[in-house]
Design a protein around this motif. Structure first.
Motif, PDB file in Angstrom:
ATOM      1  N   ASN A 138      -3.971  12.049  -2.514  1.00 50.82           N
ATOM      2  CA  ASN A 138      -2.956  11.454  -3.389  1.00 50.82           C
ATOM      3  C   ASN A 138      -2.377  10.173  -2.813  1.00 50.82           C
ATOM      4  OD1 ASN A 138      -3.308  13.532  -5.100  1.00 50.82           O
ATOM      5  ND2 ASN A 138      -1.136  14.116  -5.223  1.00 50.82           N
ATOM      6  N   ILE A 139      -2.594  10.043  -1.504  1.00 49.82           N
ATOM      7  CA  ILE A 139      -2.043   8.825  -0.881  1.00 49.82           C
ATOM      8  C   ILE A 139      -2.985   7.661  -1.179  1.00 49.82           C
ATOM      9  CG2 ILE A 139      -1.288   7.792   1.293  1.00 49.82           C
ATOM     10  CD1 ILE A 139      -1.047  10.660   2.391  1.00 49.82           C
TER      11      ILE A 139
ATOM     12  N   LEU B 255       9.606  12.607   2.786  1.00 45.88           N
ATOM     13  CA  LEU B 255       8.346  12.362   2.086  1.00 45.88           C
ATOM     14  C   LEU B 255       8.094  13.439   1.047  1.00 45.88           C
ATOM     15  CD1 LEU B 255       6.012  11.483   5.104  1.00 45.88           C
ATOM     16  CD2 LEU B 255       7.308   9.923   3.652  1.00 45.88           C
TER      17      LEU B 255
ATOM     18  N   ILE C 284       1.852  16.731   0.488  1.00 42.29           N
ATOM     19  CA  ILE C 284       1.203  15.624  -0.217  1.00 42.29           C
ATOM     20  C   ILE C 284      -0.288  15.754   0.031  1.00 42.29           C
ATOM     21  CG2 ILE C 284       1.041  13.115  -0.472  1.00 42.29           C
ATOM     22  CD1 ILE C 284       3.776  13.011   1.034  1.00 42.29           C
TER      23      ILE C 284
ATOM     24  N   TRP D 286       7.399   4.003  -1.138  1.00 45.16           N
ATOM     25  CA  TRP D 286       6.648   3.625   0.062  1.00 45.16           C
ATOM     26  C   TRP D 286       6.285   2.162   0.089  1.00 45.16           C
ATOM     27  CZ3 TRP D 286       6.351   5.529   4.615  1.00 45.16           C
ATOM     28  CH2 TRP D 286       5.438   5.040   5.505  1.00 45.16           C
TER      29      TRP D 286
ATOM     30  N   ILE E  47       6.035   8.791  -2.361  1.00 45.32           N
ATOM     31  CA  ILE E  47       4.843   7.945  -2.273  1.00 45.32           C
ATOM     32  C   ILE E  47       4.773   7.031  -3.498  1.00 45.32           C
ATOM     33  CG2 ILE E  47       2.322   7.949  -2.085  1.00 45.32           C
ATOM     34  CD1 ILE E  47       3.610   9.271   0.310  1.00 45.32           C
TER      35      ILE E  47
ATOM     36  N   GLN F 142      -3.893  14.819   0.719  1.00 46.90           N
ATOM     37  CA  GLN F 142      -4.363  13.619   1.433  1.00 46.90           C
ATOM     38  C   GLN F 142      -4.884  12.575   0.440  1.00 46.90           C
ATOM     39  OE1 GLN F 142      -3.929  13.542   4.686  1.00 46.90           O
ATOM     40  NE2 GLN F 142      -4.945  11.621   5.190  1.00 46.90           N
TER      41      GLN F 142
ATOM     42  N   TYR G 102      -2.222   2.440   1.504  1.00 50.11           N
ATOM     43  CA  TYR G 102      -1.164   2.816   2.467  1.00 50.11           C
ATOM     44  C   TYR G 102      -1.784   3.387   3.723  1.00 50.11           C
ATOM     45  CZ  TYR G 102       1.804   2.684  -1.745  1.00 50.11           C
ATOM     46  OH  TYR G 102       2.441   2.344  -2.885  1.00 50.11           O
TER      47      TYR G 102
ATOM     48  N   LEU H 223       0.602   5.027   6.344  1.00 48.54           N
ATOM     49  CA  LEU H 223       1.069   6.370   6.015  1.00 48.54           C
ATOM     50  C   LEU H 223      -0.021   7.408   6.243  1.00 48.54           C
ATOM     51  CD1 LEU H 223       3.275   8.197   4.838  1.00 48.54           C
ATOM     52  CD2 LEU H 223       2.258   7.785   2.596  1.00 48.54           C
ATOM     53  N   ARG H 224      -1.217   7.018   5.813  1.00 49.40           N
ATOM     54  CA  ARG H 224      -2.340   7.943   5.997  1.00 49.40           C
ATOM     55  C   ARG H 224      -2.532   8.268   7.483  1.00 49.40           C
ATOM     56  NH1 ARG H 224      -7.142   6.809   1.705  1.00 49.40           N
ATOM     57  NH2 ARG H 224      -7.242   9.063   1.773  1.00 49.40           N
TER      58      ARG H 224
END
Ligand SMILES: *[C@@H]1O[C@H](CO)[C@@H](O)[C@H](O)[C@H]1NC(C)=O
Length: 808
Positions: free
Chosen positions: A742-743, A701, A738, A710, A706, A740, A747, A750-751
């Motif tokens: 930015n996700i 990752l 990464i 992903w 991402i 948080q 997703y 993933l979070r």
């Protein structure tokens, strides 16, 4: 204390005692190479198995009836032979012909009747007393015993006394044991002897009747035992004494076991007074007949000391004052009357010469010497073991004894309750013995002001009251065997140099004792019930420092009594940590420890990234745990790879340089999408294929990942719910942090994973890499048989790879 007084009494005392001891010293047998002790062994003969080197042989108190030359001739080194208390009836002294070193021969208390003589010239001590000789066994040969010191003889009759053969010898001690004596056999011949001590033992049952004409040169000490007198033979005895006391040397006269009427005793006193005798000792006196009031006037005398020990009275009805007056008016220096039933002693009528009075073990009461002002020269008064009760009255008794220095009233029944009145001790008293009485704390309000030595041991004292008279002269205090709970401070006894306070109830001795008592030079304080707690440490430290010089019963008599766990432990060995004794110190220590701990943790966090290590360790343990729980059989056969690695293009350098070499080093089969992809299938299909055939899926990752990759998986995950079995097969490596936010919010899976922090962070520091790889390896710590697939995975060789069990 005046310096010239003390030695006079001391010397007289010494002379009187010493002359008594000469000749009566008995050597105690101690078994050794040269000394054989066979006393009381039921022997009937001298044993044959003795070593010729034996120097001393004690075979007394046996049943030996004969001594033969063969019995002892081989003991050529023999010096001492004790055969007393046996049954020997005849003896030829020539049996000792070959014992040329024989010095000491004790044949007393046998049944000897006849003896053949032989000069055993080495003899120094020859004792033939208490035998059955009819006449004194003195042979001409004794004249040759020039070394002879002691000669003991006995005879039933005193008729043919002829001491001529030994007259020229210079003896120390002659013992003559005599039986009945017949008057008609008196010889008027003068017998001359040279001896320092002459001891007559008369027949215990017969009345005294010896009329002998002996003149003794150099006689210093005369002892007479068993003297039975009545009104008739009193003069006979006085005459007998007159014969012997002629010389100017006789200083010491001792009468043992004398039975006499009172009148006769006074007569003897009157006779002796003008003679040169200095010490007169009378032991075991029995007084007969009614005591008459005899007027006694004592002439000038050289007699210094009279000692009467143990008087028995056969008659009880007489005027006691008559009896006491004879003693109280004596013009001598030292008088001892002990172990008698006397209940009183009179105050001398005029100024008395007594310097030393000893009335031990009589029945005197408090009224003795009441308001007596004639004992002005008295220095020592001993009233030990009497019936004194009131300390105040005792103090009153001494009021006019202006020279009194030493007073011993120990072993009485003294109590001290009348302290509201002022005690009137003689100011001159320096030694006061109040031991073994019933005195309590209040005794400290009734003490002579200048006392230097005070003995209060064995009383009932529980504490020393604070507001007592200051005893500034007190140097020695014995207060053992009381019930004191603490050591005394020296505020009231500023000169104290010796303290005895053992066997009390001192449990917490005050630590400042040594500060308060600077002059202390000697102390005995053991056998107290010490409480071994924190408070005692200071005391132990102090006493340990001064112990060798001062506390002479330290350390053996100092033992803990409490707490139970320490009972019996020597104080010297009692240690308690300073921590448990000081609450402040304890708190301080805890706070400091916690501060140090916090600082260390902070330091570790800042400089060594401790949380990261902890997280990695935690994951590593979890992984290993999981690996153990996997059911291998289910997986066997369907898997072709150990791991599938997914990453985005920008991270491929790391994967190829770091990850792949590290995994393949462990013989792991890896599926890379660009290496193992089946042409013709869509990327997603290939990925899914790879995932399904791999034991684990590794996702590298990073923000790049991402952005680019992903989405593929999200799609797949949505359909197959791959991770619903649990995220066991998933290894997330976070190559770069990464943020948080930015996700993208879509997703959510993933979070969720990121939120659970179930990823492995790639550490930038090189030192942490080892742990990182160990964590990865732990995920593959499993024995797996991989299947082959010729259709799909062309590059994979048909082979079975046995994974070694990997170890860290
Ligand atoms: C006091 O008398 C006792 C015996 O009665 C004796 O043992 C002790 O030594 C005496 N004390 C002194 C200081 O003389």
């Amino acid at each position: 204390m005046t310096q010239d007084k003390e030695p006079v009494i001391g010397t007289v005392y010494l002379v009187c005692i010493l002359t008594l001891i000469v000749g009566t010293i008995t050597h105690i047998c101690e078994e050794s190479e040269f000394e054989v002790c066979m006393s009381k062994n039921n022997l009937t003969r001298i044993p044959k198995n003795l070593l010729p080197t034996t120097k001393s042989l004690d075979i007394s108190q046996n049943y030996i009836s004969e001594l033969q030359i063969s019995d002892i001739s081989f003991l050529s080194g023999l010096k001492v032979l004790k055969v007393s208390h046996n049954r020997i009836q005849r003896l030829d002294l020539s049996v000792f012909k070959f014992n040329q070193d024989l010095e000491h021969l004790d044949l007393s208390h046998n049944q000897l009747q006849k003896m053949s003589c032989y000069p055993v010239v080495s003899l120094k001590h020859l004792d033939l007393s208490f035998n059955d000789f009819d006449v004194l066994p003195i042979c001409m040969e004794f004249g040759n015993l020039t070394q002879l010191n002691f000669l003991g003889l006995s005879a039933a009759r005193f008729q043919q006394i002829d001491l001529l053969p030994v007259a020229h010898l210079h003896l120390n001690y002659i013992l003559l044991v005599l039986g009945d004596y017949y008057k008609e056999n008196v010889r008027e011949k003068l017998q001359i002897l040279n001896t320092k001590t002459l001891h007559f033992v008369f027949h215990p049952k017969s009345l005294f009747s010896v009329q002998v004409n002996i003149s003794v040169n150099t006689l210093g000490c005369l002892q007479l035992t068993n003297i039975k007198l009545n009104d008739e033979n009193c003069q006979v005895f006085v005459k007998f004494l007159l014969g012997l006391i002629r010389g100017p040397m006789l200083l010491n006269l001792t009468l043992n076991h004398i039975e006499a009427p009172w009148k006769c005793l006074v007569e003897i006193f009157q006779f002796l007074w003008p003679r040169p005798v200095e010490c007169l000792n009378i032991y075991n006196l029995t007084l007969d007949e009614v005591v008459d009031d005899i007027q006694v006037t004592y002439p000038e005398t050289t007699l210094k000391a009279l000692k009467i020990e143990h008087i028995t009275k056969r008659v009880f009805i007489f005027s006691q004052t008559v009896l006491y007056k004879v003693f109280s008016e004596m013009n001598i220096m030292m008088l001892t009357i002990s172990e008698t039933p006397f209940i009183h002693m009179l105050c001398p009528r005029t100024s008395s010469t007594f310097k030393f009075l000893n009335f031990t073990q009589n029945v005197f009461t408090d009224s003795v010497f009441d308001t007596c002002s004639t004992l002005v020269r008295l220095e020592t008064l001993i009233l030990q073991k009497n019936s004194l009760k009131d300390l105040f009255k005792v103090s009153l008794m001494t009021e006019n004894m202006l020279s009194l220095e030493t007073l011993d009233v120990s072993w009485n029944s003294l109590e001290s309750h009348r302290y509201e009145e002022n005690c009137t001790w003689a100011k001159s008293i320096v030694v006061l013995n109040l031991s073994s009485n019933s005195l309590t704390d209040s005794v400290f309000r009734c003490l002579p002001p200048k006392v230097k030595v005070l003995d209060l041991h064995n009383n009932r004292i529980t504490s020393i009251p604070k507001n007592v008279t200051h005893l500034e002269a007190l140097q020695e205090l014995n207060i053992a065997f009381n019930s004191l709970t603490d050591l005394p401070g020296c505020g009231t006894f500023s000169s104290l140099s010796a303290l005895i306070i053992d066997h009390n109830s001192v449990s917490h001795p005050s630590a400042d004792f040594f500060q308060s008592c600077q002059k202390i030079r000697s102390m005995k304080a053991g056998n107290n019930p010490f409480q071994c707690t924190c408070e005692l440490r200071e005391f132990i430290k102090n006493i340990d420092q001064v112990s060798s010089k001062v506390a002479w019963d330290w350390p053996d008599s100092f033992k803990c009594d409490y707490p139970e766990s320490s009972k019996g432990i020597l104080l010297k060995d009692f240690h308690v940590s300073p921590l448990s004794c000081s609450p402040t110190l304890l708190i301080l220590t805890i706070v400091t420890t916690m501060l140090v701990l916090a600082a260390t943790v902070t330091f570790l966090c800042c400089y060594f990234d401790l949380p990261w290590y902890l997280r990695m360790m935690c994951q590593w343990t979890q992984t290993r745990h999981r690996a153990r729980n996997i059911h291998l059989e289910e997986l066997q056969g369907t898997l072709q790879f150990h791991a599938f690695i997914s990453y985005s293009e920008p991270d491929s350098a790391w994967v190829k340089n770091e990850l792949l070499p590290n995994l393949e080093k462990e013989n792991l089969q890896i599926c890379l999408h660009e290496r193992n992809f089946v042409p013709g299938k869509s990327i997603l299909e290939n990925i899914i294929n790879c995932i399904e055939k791999s034991y684990k899926s590794i996702f590298v990752l990073s923000p790049n990942f991402i952005q680019s990759e992903w989405c593929h998986y999200e799609l797949y995950f949505a359909h197959h719910q791959l991770f619903h079995k649990g995220s066991n097969n998933l290894i997330l490596i976070l190559l770069e942090p990464i943020p948080q936010n930015n996700i993208p919010s879509k997703y959510h899976r993933l979070r969720a994973l990121m939120a659970q922090r179930t990823y492995l962070e790639w550490p930038t520091e090189k030192s942490k890499h080892a742990l990182f790889w160990a964590n990865i390896r732990a995920a593959f710590n499993i024995k797996l048989t991989l299947a082959t697939d010729n259709n799909d995975v062309k590059t994979l060789k048909s082979q079975e790879i046995q994974l070694k069990r990997l170890r860290l």
